[in-house]
Scaffold this active site. Structure first.
Site, PDB file in Angstrom:
ATOM      1  N   ALA A   1       0.815  -1.216   0.000  1.00  0.00           N
ATOM      2  CA  ALA A   1       0.000   0.000   0.000  1.00  0.00           C
ATOM      3  C   ALA A   1       0.846   1.263   0.000  1.00  0.00           C
ATOM      4  CB  ALA A   1      -0.955  -0.002   1.187  1.00  0.00           C
ATOM      5  N   THR A   2       2.052   1.204   0.548  1.00  0.00           N
ATOM      6  CA  THR A   2       2.920   2.386   0.488  1.00  0.00           C
ATOM      7  C   THR A   2       3.169   2.747  -0.968  1.00  0.00           C
ATOM      8  OG1 THR A   2       3.988   1.844   2.585  1.00  0.00           O
ATOM      9  CG2 THR A   2       5.203   3.288   1.082  1.00  0.00           C
TER      10      THR A   2
ATOM     11  N   SER B   1      -3.335  -3.576   0.505  1.00  0.00           N
ATOM     12  CA  SER B   1      -2.099  -4.250   0.903  1.00  0.00           C
ATOM     13  C   SER B   1      -2.389  -5.694   1.294  1.00  0.00           C
ATOM     14  CB  SER B   1      -1.469  -3.524   2.090  1.00  0.00           C
ATOM     15  OG  SER B   1      -0.320  -4.235   2.522  1.00  0.00           O
TER      16      SER B   1
ATOM     17  N   THR C   1       9.068  -7.311 -12.937  1.00  0.00           N
ATOM     18  CA  THR C   1       8.535  -8.677 -12.976  1.00  0.00           C
ATOM     19  C   THR C   1       7.547  -8.890 -11.843  1.00  0.00           C
ATOM     20  OG1 THR C   1      10.587  -9.437 -13.955  1.00  0.00           O
ATOM     21  CG2 THR C   1       9.206 -11.110 -12.898  1.00  0.00           C
TER      22      THR C   1
ATOM     23  N   CYS D   1       8.573   5.412  19.216  1.00  0.00           N
ATOM     24  CA  CYS D   1       9.909   5.768  19.681  1.00  0.00           C
ATOM     25  C   CYS D   1      10.787   6.012  18.471  1.00  0.00           C
ATOM     26  CB  CYS D   1      10.495   4.672  20.561  1.00  0.00           C
ATOM     27  SG  CYS D   1       9.552   3.148  20.563  1.00  0.00           S
TER      28      CYS D   1
HETATM   29  C1  PLP Z   1      -0.104  -0.568   6.567  1.00  0.00           C
HETATM   30  C2  PLP Z   1      -0.693   0.606   5.891  1.00  0.00           C
HETATM   31  C3  PLP Z   1      -0.082   1.173   4.760  1.00  0.00           C
HETATM   32  C4  PLP Z   1       1.221   0.649   4.212  1.00  0.00           C
HETATM   33  O1  PLP Z   1       1.048  -0.613   3.657  1.00  0.00           O
HETATM   34  P1  PLP Z   1       2.313  -1.518   3.225  1.00  0.00           P
HETATM   35  O2  PLP Z   1       1.717  -2.591   2.399  1.00  0.00           O
HETATM   36  O3  PLP Z   1       2.888  -2.012   4.518  1.00  0.00           O
HETATM   37  O4  PLP Z   1       3.241  -0.647   2.481  1.00  0.00           O
HETATM   38  C5  PLP Z   1      -0.694   2.245   4.174  1.00  0.00           C
HETATM   39  N1  PLP Z   1      -1.836   2.742   4.652  1.00  0.00           N
HETATM   40  C6  PLP Z   1      -2.464   2.232   5.719  1.00  0.00           C
HETATM   41  C7  PLP Z   1      -3.746   2.826   6.190  1.00  0.00           C
HETATM   42  C8  PLP Z   1      -1.908   1.153   6.377  1.00  0.00           C
HETATM   43  O5  PLP Z   1      -2.515   0.647   7.456  1.00  0.00           O
END
Ligand code: PLP
Length: 409
Positions: free
Chosen positions: A92-93, A220, A261, A349
């Protein structure tokens, strides 16, 4: 294979107590365990069926491509999209980055204004901050005490230069569900692209990109019992279609929006995770909401000075989320006392210094209460017995710390 999988899971548990394995995992917003059914479906794609999905000249490639196509179908079905609208990413990032920066680059000639909210995930906030360096203007909407944005404020913020609104479906700390349908409607009326980070929502609550007027949506794998390192971005086709500039150049995979890929085993896993969610989500949401209420009642019924952060209205909160602030205890001592329960606190932290959660601060929670907050993320593999044990430990730890505090210790 089955035996090996089970064994590797039991290794994590170190202590046992009345059939409960300790420590108890209640941090399902940070990541989730891969569902054994997902893992089982992924395994062949590491060795026997290892082909490159882009190899169109032989059986190895065709097999991989067929598996990817099925995953695309399953993901699309869960969110009411078409298979061709799913772009695979590393998580998701990356999906958030691709959506926001991809729109910014593509629609730069139309305008340079973006709207988001202060409680978004860092993947969204920091993508926006990067764009500010390149001359884009970003409005960060505040939230009300319950964590929801004000729709009137959103309406007022949209101007002639606005090209994108990015508001998350479900918050990862307080579980608050934003009014996505209404936001989508406003964006559609004003001709503005709507992106939603639905990482915490997909597979947990109903998501439908058409009913909700969503143009771009981030997913994600590892937040929904699939593997880490794989995700997807829904990109609307048809009318109105959304175009994106890709961030990663190369072989032109994923319609040129994301070269590289394909992670076939990961994609197979994400697809299976979506298929399971589609089947089980409704019943699972009820069970999780029941466990959440059980946890809340046991804690708040036995302790004074607790407050829930974020809306408790059913339609505005994830079923498995609980976020509570405890007055008159110190955050760090609280976490240390709860050493057999894996939860997150309202502070992070960062290189030694303790910083309290920007999400809680945005709700108007004081620095002190933010630091003595706990986020419980209840998930598919949690049981009633675990919830009861966790509630008991929280009550006993908070009481103990308060007694120590009143003794001047
Ligand atoms: C965990 C999360 C992300 C990042 O997802 P990844 O797959 O770990 O990069 C982005 N947005 C929200 C709301 C999340 O909880």
């Amino acid at each position: 294979m089955d035996g090996q999988v089970k064994e590797s899971v039991t290794h994590i548990g170190q202590r046992n107590l009345d059939g409960i394995r300790l420590p108890i995992y209640l941090d399902n917003h940070a990541t989730t365990a891969v569902d054994p059914r997902v893992l089982e479906e992924m395994l062949p794609y590491f060795h026997e069926k290892f082909g490159n999905a882009a190899s169109c000249n032989h059986e190895f490639g065709w097999t991989a491509e067929k598996a990817v196509a099925l995953a695309r179908e399953r993901i699309a079905r869960l969110i009411g999209a078409k298979a061709a609208e799913i772009v695979f990413t590393s998580g998701a990032t990356e999906s958030d980055n691709l959506a926001i920066k991809g729109v910014a680059e593509k629609y730069r000639s139309k305008g340079n204004h973006i709207i988001t909210a202060v409680t978004e995930h860092k993947a969204v906030l920091d993508s926006c901050k990067r764009l500010e360096k390149y001359g884009f203007r970003v409005t960060y909407l505040g939230v009300r005490r319950d964590g929801l944005i004000d729709l009137e404020e959103l309406r007022r913020a949209i101007g002639g230069e606005t090209i994108l609104v990015s508001i998350m479906a479900a918050n990862n700390e307080i579980g608050v569900l934003q009014p996505i349908v209404e936001i989508g409607k406003i964006c559609r009326e004003r001709g503005v692209i709507f992106h939603t980070d639905a990482t915490q929502a997909v597979g947990k609550v109903p998501v439908n990109v058409h009913g909700q007027n969503v143009d771009l949506l981030s997913i994600s794998g590892h937040k929904m019992y699939g593997p880490k390192g794989v995700g997807a971005l829904y990109v609307r086709s048809g009318v109105p279609a959304v175009e994106l500039s890709g961030l990663i150049d190369g072989g032109g995979h994923e319609l040129g929006m994301r070269s590289g890929t394909l992670n076939v085993p990961g994609i197979v896993g994400l697809g299976k995770a979506c298929a399971i969610a589609a089947e089980e989500m409704a019943g699972e949401a009820k069970r999780l909401a029941g466990l959440r209420e059980r946890l809340r009642e046991q804690i708040m019924g036995r302790l004074d000075g607790c407050s829930v952060n974020g809306s408790m209205e059913q339609e505005h909160r994830l079923p498995g989320n609980l976020n509570i602030s405890f007055a008159d205890v110190e955050g760090e001592s609280l976490l240390m006392g709860l050493n057999d329960i894996a939860v997150s606190s309202g502070s992070a932290c960062n290189s030694g210094s303790v910083e309290s959660s920007y999400v809680l601060k945005a709700l108007g929670v004081s620095e002190e209460l933010a630091q003595s907050s706990l986020r419980f993320g209840i998930g598919r593999f949690n049981t009633e017995a675990e919830i009861d044990y966790a509630a008991g430990r929280v009550v006993e730890t908070v009481k103990g710390l308060r007694e120590l505090g009143s003794l001047g210790g």
